[in-house]
Motif scaffolding. Structure first.
Motif, short mmCIF file in Angstrom:
data_model
loop_
_atom_site.label_atom_id
_atom_site.label_comp_id
_atom_site.label_asym_id
_atom_site.label_seq_id
_atom_site.Cartn_x
_atom_site.Cartn_y
_atom_site.Cartn_z
N ARG A 152 -7.12 -0.36 6.83
CA ARG A 152 -6.49 0.92 6.51
C ARG A 152 -7.46 2.08 6.71
O ARG A 152 -8.66 1.94 6.47
N PRO A 153 -6.96 3.26 7.07
CA PRO A 153 -7.82 4.44 7.16
C PRO A 153 -8.33 4.84 5.78
O PRO A 153 -7.58 4.80 4.80
N PHE A 154 -9.58 5.26 5.71
CA PHE A 154 -10.13 5.72 4.43
C PHE A 154 -9.40 6.98 3.96
O PHE A 154 -9.30 7.25 2.76
N ALA A 155 -8.88 7.76 4.91
CA ALA A 155 -8.21 9.02 4.57
C ALA A 155 -6.77 8.81 4.09
O ALA A 155 -6.08 9.79 3.80
N SER A 156 -6.31 7.57 3.97
CA SER A 156 -4.91 7.31 3.62
C SER A 156 -4.64 7.63 2.15
O SER A 156 -5.54 7.60 1.31
N LYS A 157 -3.39 7.91 1.85
CA LYS A 157 -3.01 8.24 0.47
C LYS A 157 -3.16 7.03 -0.44
O LYS A 157 -3.37 7.19 -1.65
N GLU A 158 -3.06 5.82 0.10
CA GLU A 158 -3.23 4.62 -0.72
C GLU A 158 -4.64 4.56 -1.31
O GLU A 158 -4.82 4.22 -2.48
N VAL A 159 -5.64 4.91 -0.51
CA VAL A 159 -7.02 4.90 -1.00
C VAL A 159 -7.22 6.01 -2.03
O VAL A 159 -7.85 5.81 -3.07
N ARG A 160 -6.66 7.18 -1.76
CA ARG A 160 -6.81 8.29 -2.71
C ARG A 160 -6.18 7.96 -4.06
O ARG A 160 -6.72 8.30 -5.11
N ASN A 161 -5.02 7.29 -4.03
CA ASN A 161 -4.28 7.05 -5.27
C ASN A 161 -4.74 5.81 -6.02
O ASN A 161 -4.61 5.74 -7.25
#
Length: 643
Positions: free
Chosen positions: A216-225
């Motif tokens: 997954r991209p580090f910039a994805s919303k899943e990582v942020r959340n």
């Protein structure tokens, strides 16, 4: 701690348990226990460990019966066996006293720095391609093909033996290994059960649940959340994808998966007595293109050639239908440790056709554990007017205890958690003691169960199938054992879930059947579908759907790419997956850049990009020459950063 020392005679009466470990000498202690001892503790396998807080005497004994070293430890982790010989059962001890011999050994182990296992040289940046990789040239393609289920929480490997699929047991009696990798301070790597043992005292050095973010991209919303839920740090790798960070070392999640796959490879080779280089590896049905490629890369690093990437629900359906010669429609309800998949399949003998599928990569047993852990910590903090959240070791101890209690609540109506020395207050150490009722667990997690049913209903509705038209519902994954899940599923959909196959083994067994079919060149006809739509970004922030969700695989589509004259002329298009028209509501696949080469690019001209997704869900890109019309396979670079 001399045997004749009267100071310790009374202490002996307080021992809840005595452990004698037979060894050939100090070298054997170093080989088997050095890292544990140097950390000031020890993990001891035991089906019925004493309660937490118990004082245990440990003695290393030579073949002639003489004592080599003695220690006294306090039990800070205890996991009883639910079945005899269970690999994870035992007790974690933290030393409170050692004799002179033990102290000398511990000091020796601490001062001895072994050769690092991990190369600290940063990996060379490489372009990530969405074309299917070449077979690794150094891997022999002879020999058996194994089936692998690499799970978010646990993993296992299976093969056909004596005409039946079997999960392979390791030399230490393990069938399933935890999907945990521990990076020691000296860079030594521990995988599986030994990693969990180390995790007790140093939770921040254990990488777990990483499958959720693999590819997954580090910039994805899943990582942020959701990234903050882990004890270890997440960071951005050189390719823009999520990576783990231990101390100052960035570790690609493909490397983490490779360590787990290498352990499974070793188990298979020990059992079969030969080199094992070929595998069928299962992934969640919702896994996208970059995630599937990340699994292939991890397998390559582990020394595997991947014969096939197989969706987990499809593998479970193959295991379910094996030997039945059945004709019917079934639903697969796969609720594992970290992910949820649902799929409708039609089985006709050796033909397995996926009708529809959906999933949630952030819904599984670990989320149930999170809810109960938060509940237990909140009650303790309110009762004692303290904040326990600053101590990662205490949090990890609570989480381990919660997991055990949750398993007990599958059989009993209540479970007790007792954790002495959990928090040091102004007046000394405090004990956490609480009882959890089954109905409390169900109340805390009811919305998670409802989310799974919403997905199941949406899949049924998408293809116009009613619950009463299903021939069976197969429960897969460890969390599917929950009485709450089974009861509500029966009530809501009118089906008593099937119990014909072990929920933890179904995926690996199905993969082994497919692997055997490949090895013996037998025919098993698998037909899968695209789990999410493929979209192309527009300049206004919208998207155009080029391949619909549910399209039968293999599938392909052509799109126009207009060349851009900004410096070097190039063709560029950004791809997403998802069902929303807006870019920011979908998951980024990557930006396909086709640089000017072979006189392809002419400013302002249009090229035809051909997107192809094979039967395994792997994407490749071709381009039709704007002038000659010839089709060429190009190395289309995928970057996980937004353009």
């Amino acid at each position: 701690m001399k045997p004749t020392d009267t100071k310790h005679r009374s202490a002996r009466q307080e021992f809840q348990s005595r452990v004698r470990i037979a060894v050939a000498g100090a070298d054997e202690i170093e080989e088997k226990y050095a890292t544990n001892l140097s950390d000031g503790g020890l993990f001891v396998r035991h089906d019925s460990p004493p309660p937490l807080g118990s004082i245990v005497a440990i003695e290393f004994v030579l073949p002639d019966g003489s004592s080599l070293a003695c220690m006294v430890g306090r039990v800070i982790h205890a996991r009883p066996a639910f079945t005899p010989g269970e690999a994870t059962a035992g007790m974690g001890l933290q030393f409170v006293e050692v004799d002179q011999s033990a102290a000398a050994l511990i000091e020796k182990f601490r001062n001895k720095v072994p050769e690092p296992v991990i190369d600290k040289t940063p990996p060379t940046p490489q372009l990530e391609t969405i074309a299917r990789p070449e077979r690794a040239p150094l891997i022999s393609l002879d020999g058996p093909v194994v089936g692998i289920d690499i799970g978010t929480s646990n993993s296992c490997v299976a093969i056909m033996k004596n005409g039946r699929p079997q999960v392979i047991t390791s030399r230490l009696g393990y069938q399933i290994i935890p999907s945990v990798v521990f990076i020691a301070p000296n860079n030594e790597i521990f995988v599986g059960h030994r990693a969990v043992e180390k995790m007790i005292l140093m939770p921040g050095r254990a990488i777990y649940g990483s499958k959720r973010f693999l590819g997954r991209p580090f910039a994805s919303k899943e990582v942020r959340n959701l990234g903050h839920f882990f004890s270890y740090d997440l960071t951005c790798g050189e390719d823009g994808r999520v990576a783990a960070c231990i101390d100052d070392r960035v570790i690609r999640l493909e490397e983490v998966a490779a360590y787990i796959l290498s352990s499974l490879k070793e188990i298979a080779e020990d059992n079969l007595g030969c080199t094992v280089n070929r595998a069928v590896i299962c992934v969640p049905a919702y896994f996208g293109e970059t995630q599937r490629q990340a699994v292939r890369e991890a397998a390559r690093l582990a020394g595997f050639y991947v014969e096939r990437i197989l969706n987990e629900p499809t593998a479970a359906a193959v295991a379910y239908g094996w030997g039945r010669d059945m004709l019917g429609t079934i639903a697969i309800y796969d609720l594992g440790g970290g992910t949820f998949d649902v799929a409708l399949l039609r089985i006709d003998g050796a033909r397995v056709e996926v009708i529809a599928t959906d999933g949630d990569p952030f819904l599984g047993g670990s989320d149930f554990d999170d809810r109960v852990t938060e509940y237990v910590m909140m009650r303790f903090e309110r009762a004692n007017n303290c904040n326990i959240r600053q101590d990662p070791v205490s949090i990890q101890r609570i989480r381990f205890a919660v997991e055990i209690a949750k398993r007990q609540l599958s059989e009993a109506l209540s479970a007790e958690i007792v954790l002495p020395y959990i928090y040091k207050g102004p007046n000394g150490f405090l004990e956490l003691k609480t009882r959890i009722e089954r109905n409390t667990l169900e109340t805390l997690t009811n919305d998670l169960v409802e989310r799974t049913f919403t997905l199941l209903q949406s899949v049924l509705d998408a293809v116009g199938i009613k619950a009463n038209q299903l021939d069976d519902v197969l429960m897969v994954g460890g969390q599917s054992r929950s009485p709450h899940v089974r009861r509500l599923l029966s009530e809501r959909f009118g089906h008593t879930p099937s119990s014909t196959i072990h929920p933890d083994e179904a995926v690996a067994l199905g993969a082994a059947l497919i692997a055997d079919a490949l090895y013996s060149k037998r025919s098993i006809d698998l037909i899968d579908v695209l789990p999410a739509s493929i979209r192309v970004a527009k300049a206004d922030g919208g998207t155009i759907r080029v391949l619909p969700r549910g399209a039968r695989l293999p599938a392909s589509a052509e799109i126009d790419i207009v060349s851009e004259a900004s410096g070097d002329i190039e063709y560029r298009v950004t791809l997403y997956r998802g069902e929303n028209e807006s870019v920011d509501q979908n998951t980024l696949i990557g930006t396909v850049r086709l640089p000017s080469s072979h006189a392809l690019a002419l400013s302002g001209t249009r090229a035809k990009a051909i997107i192809e997704i094979n039967s395994e869900g792997i994407m490749s890109v071709k381009v039709r020459h704007p002038l000659t019309g010839q089709i060429q396979q190009l190395e289309a670079t995928i970057t996980t950063n937004l353009p």
